[in-house]
Write a protein that holds these residues in place. Structure first.
Motif, short mmCIF file in Angstrom:
data_model
loop_
_atom_site.label_atom_id
_atom_site.label_comp_id
_atom_site.label_asym_id
_atom_site.label_seq_id
_atom_site.Cartn_x
_atom_site.Cartn_y
_atom_site.Cartn_z
N THR A 271 0.80 -1.22 0.00
CA THR A 271 0.00 0.00 0.00
C THR A 271 0.84 1.27 0.00
O THR A 271 0.79 2.05 -0.94
N LYS B 114 -5.34 -3.19 -7.88
CA LYS B 114 -6.62 -2.50 -7.63
C LYS B 114 -6.40 -1.02 -7.37
O LYS B 114 -7.14 -0.17 -7.87
N ILE B 115 -5.38 -0.70 -6.59
CA ILE B 115 -5.05 0.70 -6.33
C ILE B 115 -4.76 1.42 -7.64
O ILE B 115 -5.28 2.52 -7.90
N LEU C 112 -5.54 0.57 -10.77
CA LEU C 112 -6.68 0.63 -11.67
C LEU C 112 -7.71 1.66 -11.20
O LEU C 112 -8.26 2.41 -12.01
N ASP C 113 -7.96 1.72 -9.89
CA ASP C 113 -8.89 2.72 -9.37
C ASP C 113 -8.37 4.13 -9.63
O ASP C 113 -9.13 5.04 -9.99
N PHE C 114 -7.08 4.31 -9.45
CA PHE C 114 -6.48 5.62 -9.66
C PHE C 114 -6.58 6.03 -11.13
O PHE C 114 -6.86 7.18 -11.46
N SER C 115 -6.36 5.09 -12.04
CA SER C 115 -6.33 5.40 -13.47
C SER C 115 -7.70 5.75 -14.03
O SER C 115 -7.80 6.38 -15.09
N LYS C 116 -8.78 5.35 -13.33
CA LYS C 116 -10.13 5.61 -13.84
C LYS C 116 -10.42 7.10 -13.97
O LYS C 116 -11.20 7.51 -14.83
N ASN C 117 -9.84 7.90 -13.10
CA ASN C 117 -10.12 9.34 -13.10
C ASN C 117 -8.94 10.16 -13.60
O ASN C 117 -8.79 11.33 -13.24
N ARG D 276 -3.83 -6.35 -4.61
CA ARG D 276 -4.25 -5.05 -4.06
C ARG D 276 -3.50 -3.91 -4.73
O ARG D 276 -4.06 -2.83 -4.93
#
Length: 429
Positions: A173, A241-242, A244-249, A238
């Protein structure tokens, strides 16, 4: 201590009487010394002004500015086994490279090899920093003009992950978040993330494709509470996931490479794998084979001979490190803003542990003693890739698919570097 004598025409009777063995200084002489000091200060100031006006004095570092036609890549973990090979490939291809590593796994000797190979100014720099230090990482990003990040920095030994899980969760993390936050703050738009096939666990069918389901969180959490070695899968899952979530925006270009079991070394013998002695027992099977061949350990321990495979031992997909870094460079070349690419990096075929050991015996010329032991918790019977997607989209195919030849290349480096890169550097605080 300064002593002043009498002047030529001064009567002896008018001399200043000494006090405590010292003569009083002549006021005129004292004024001369003050003048000389002021003159020296003025000359120093003049020199500084002239230096600042010199065209070379204020020239910024090549690493601190973007240059047309030159891509500056930050390679985290670039002193490690895979990271150093990737850095060398980037340098050979004309990239500008900054390596950041805390040397907890990497070797300063590998960096020195690269510095000797590419001594030209503006080609390579090494920065000793821990990625968990947010202030230090942000400073690195503020002082350097990066175009892309190739992220290799990780602790990655399965056995060690169960012994020291907090280190692994911190690495999952904190370190990744620090890098992503610094990339966002300093407008660095491209991330090539070095991942692993461990995220898939043990799929129901082979080969593994990018659409193969990853281990479900509920199942994985249950496994982790039982302290199985499957904690190793949680790290990349994990992390991804961090990212990919960051790249969405954002309009960041993200390429995630899930590679299989890495072997081999630089074909020209300049770089190799040299794990810390205390981590040998947690390392790759190739390192264990070489240690047995060199007599560092009395023999090789093969754990598990009752799997449902053709010879009872685990089957794995062994990817040569030269092919692996080639995939990373092709991913960098094909990355696109706002797009996420996920690729398996493997040969598309599996070899059993017994087959691997026989290939290692032939590559080293040593009849390695083998001890067969019960299974190790968390190991899977069969894991190998389907590299179709990376072949079609990145035009990448593994070239070094002869297991024995890859081991032979790595063995040459091992024989000529019996102490690895030498003693690790002890960094002062």
């Amino acid at each position: 201590m300064l002593h002043i004598g009498r002047t030529r025409n001064q009567p002896r009777s008018n001399r200043s009487m000494p006090l405590g063995g010292l003569d009083y200084a002549d006021p005129k002489r004292k004024g001369n010394y003050v003048g000389k000091i002021l003159l020296a200060a003025a000359l120093t100031a003049l020199c500084i002004i002239m230096l600042k006006q010199s065209p070379t004095f204020n020239t910024p570092s090549p690493f601190s500015m973007h240059e047309e036609g030159v891509t500056h890549v930050l390679v985290t973990g670039g002193a490690g086994y895979i990271g150093s090979h990737a850095a060398m490939r980037l340098l050979k291809d004309g990239y500008r490279v900054t390596i950041v590593d805390n040397l907890s796994r990497g070797n300063l000797g590998a960096v020195k090899v690269l510095q000797e190979l590419f001594p030209q100014p503006g080609r390579l720099q090494f920065i000793y920093t821990d990625l968990g230090d947010a202030k230090a990482v942000n400073k690195i990003f503020s002082e350097n003009a990066f175009d892309a990040v190739m992220h290799f920095a990780a602790v990655a030994y399965v056995g060690e992950s169960t012994m020291d899980p907090l280190k692994y969760y911190h690495n999952i993390t904190s370190n990744t978040l620090v890098v992503l936050e610094s990339m966002a703050a300093h407008d660095v738009k491209t991330l090539i993330y070095s991942s692993t096939c461990a995220t898939y666990g043990e799929p129901e069918k082979m080969p593994i494709t990018e659409d193969t389901p990853q281990v479900m969180a509920e199942k994985l959490d249950y496994m982790l509470t039982r302290q199985s070695q499957l904690i190793h899968m949680e790290k990349p899952r994990r992390w991804q996931k961090i990212i990919l979530d960051f790249s969405k925006n954002s309009d960041m270009a993200v390429m995630i490479l899930r590679y299989f079991n890495v072997i081999g070394s630089d074909p020209d013998g300049r770089l190799g794998e040299a794990p810390r002695p205390e981590l040998r027992e947690h390392g790759r099977i190739s390192g264990a084979c070489f240690d047995a061949a060199r007599g560092i350990v009395p023999g090789l321990k093969v754990k598990g001979t009752d799997y449902k495979t053709h010879d009872g031992t685990c089957i794995r997909d062994y990817i040569d490190v030269t092919d692996l870094v080639d995939a990373h460079v092709k991913a960098l070349e094909k990355s696109m803003p706002g797009k996420v690419g996920i690729y398996n990096v493997g040969t598309g075929k599996g070899s059993s542990v017994k087959e691997f050991v026989e290939a290692c015996k032939k590559a080293t010329g040593v009849n390695i003693k083998v001890d067969y032991l019960p299974r190790r918790p968390g190991d899977y019977a069969e894991v190998y890739s389907d590299p179709t997607k990376i072949r079609l989209e990145l035009n990448w195919t593994a070239q070094h698919i002869d297991l024995q030849q890859s081991l032979k290349t790595a063995w040459r480096w091992q024989k000529s570097h019996r102490n690895g890169y030498g003693s690790p550097l002890v960094m002062s605080s």
